[in-house]
Design an enzyme around this catalytic site. Structure first.
Site, PDB file in Angstrom:
ATOM      1  N   ASP A 132       0.977  -1.368   0.102  1.00 48.28           N
ATOM      2  CA  ASP A 132       0.065  -0.189   0.105  1.00 48.28           C
ATOM      3  C   ASP A 132       0.957   1.285  -0.015  1.00 48.28           C
ATOM      4  OD1 ASP A 132       0.710   0.528   2.944  1.00 48.28           O
ATOM      5  OD2 ASP A 132      -1.231   0.457   3.317  1.00 48.28           O
ATOM      6  N   CYS A 175       3.173  -2.871   3.944  1.00 44.95           N
ATOM      7  CA  CYS A 175       2.193  -1.746   4.405  1.00 44.95           C
ATOM      8  C   CYS A 175       3.045  -1.088   5.282  1.00 44.95           C
ATOM      9  CB  CYS A 175       0.917  -2.123   4.696  1.00 44.95           C
ATOM     10  SG  CYS A 175       0.773  -3.079   6.443  1.00 44.95           S
ATOM     11  N   THR A 186       3.022  -0.867   8.567  1.00 44.17           N
ATOM     12  CA  THR A 186       3.481  -1.579   9.876  1.00 44.17           C
ATOM     13  C   THR A 186       3.679  -3.034   9.499  1.00 44.17           C
ATOM     14  OG1 THR A 186       1.353  -2.184  10.267  1.00 44.17           O
ATOM     15  CG2 THR A 186       2.095  -0.115  11.469  1.00 44.17           C
ATOM     16  N   GLY A 215      -1.506  -4.898   8.841  1.00 46.10           N
ATOM     17  CA  GLY A 215      -2.605  -4.920   8.335  1.00 46.10           C
ATOM     18  C   GLY A 215      -2.628  -5.797   7.011  1.00 46.10           C
ATOM     19  N   HIS A 242      10.686 -23.396   9.421  1.00 41.77           N
ATOM     20  CA  HIS A 242       9.804 -23.990  10.333  1.00 41.77           C
ATOM     21  C   HIS A 242       8.495 -24.199   9.807  1.00 41.77           C
ATOM     22  CE1 HIS A 242      12.293 -24.140  14.258  1.00 41.77           C
ATOM     23  NE2 HIS A 242      13.050 -24.120  13.023  1.00 41.77           N
ATOM     24  N   HIS A 274       7.588 -30.311  11.400  1.00 43.80           N
ATOM     25  CA  HIS A 274       7.013 -29.272  10.659  1.00 43.80           C
ATOM     26  C   HIS A 274       6.085 -29.242   9.776  1.00 43.80           C
ATOM     27  CE1 HIS A 274       9.904 -26.945  13.270  1.00 43.80           C
ATOM     28  NE2 HIS A 274      10.890 -27.438  12.664  1.00 43.80           N
TER      29      HIS A 274
HETATM   30  C1  RB5 Z   1      -1.890   3.269   6.341  1.00 47.26           C
HETATM   31  O1  RB5 Z   1      -1.964   4.448   7.089  1.00 47.26           O
HETATM   32  C2  RB5 Z   1      -1.477   2.139   7.370  1.00 47.26           C
HETATM   33  O2  RB5 Z   1      -2.566   1.772   8.267  1.00 47.26           O
HETATM   34  C3  RB5 Z   1      -1.328   0.814   6.721  1.00 47.26           C
HETATM   35  O3  RB5 Z   1      -0.044   0.898   5.983  1.00 47.26           O
HETATM   36  C4  RB5 Z   1      -0.804  -0.196   7.558  1.00 47.26           C
HETATM   37  O4  RB5 Z   1      -0.036   0.094   8.596  1.00 47.26           O
HETATM   38  C5  RB5 Z   1      -1.924  -1.063   8.066  1.00 47.26           C
HETATM   39  O5  RB5 Z   1      -1.842  -2.058   8.931  1.00 47.26           O
END
Ligand code: RB5
Length: 142
Positions: A7, A64, A66, A69, A97, A133
């Site tokens: 994203d 993304c 983090t 998501g 694993h 595994h």
């Molecule tokens: C986008 O702002 C952010 O929410 C997305 O990139 C991600 O971190 C979601 O888990």
């Protein structure tokens, strides 16, 4: 063939990874997104997961902001084992694993230097094929 998608939060890191894959002559298919304009990560997780499940690609990388998501979304697909990694130890272990078929990264979490090492570790580590595994992975699907 490697499937890759992100994203807007992962777009800049994806560009670094694509350059690195080119340098390593690793074939990939880029499923977007194509800029830092705001988009919804499930759209790109689905494209990459479907490419793997259809057999078009063997593995994937999803990014993304983090990595959370996009990995949660990917793991809703039966047969997808997405591992969110922030270090090389986990990248190696999840291949050995869990036979993870998707590496998830947080573009706002790991810098490009570490991210590329995580990518290399993930791509270069084979599944152990150990009976225990295999049994545990099968247990995920039962
Ligand atoms: C986008 O702002 C952010 O929410 C997305 O990139 C991600 O971190 C979601 O888990």
């Amino acid at each position: 063939m490697l499937a890759i998608g992100c994203d807007h939060g992962g777009y800049e890191l994806k560009q670094e990874i694509l350059k690195h894959l080119d340098e390593r002559n690793i074939a990939y298919k880029d499923f977007g997104c194509d800029s830092t304009a705001s988009v919804d990560y499930p759209v790109y997780a689905k494209k990459v997961c479907n490419a793997i499940l259809s057999g078009e690609c063997e593995m994937g990388i999803l990014i993304c902001g983090t990595g959370i998501g996009i990995s949660i979304t990917a793991n809703k697909f039966r047969g997808i084992r997405a591992a969110l990694c922030t270090d090389c130890f986990c990248a190696e272990a999840t291949r050995q694993h869990n036979n993870a078929n998707v590496l998830a990264l947080g573009g706002r979490v790991v810098g490009p230097g570490l991210a590329l090492k995580i990518v290399d570790t993930f791509l270069d580590t084979p599944f152990s094929n150990d009976e225990r595994h295999i049994r545990r992975i099968q247990g995920m699907e039962d």
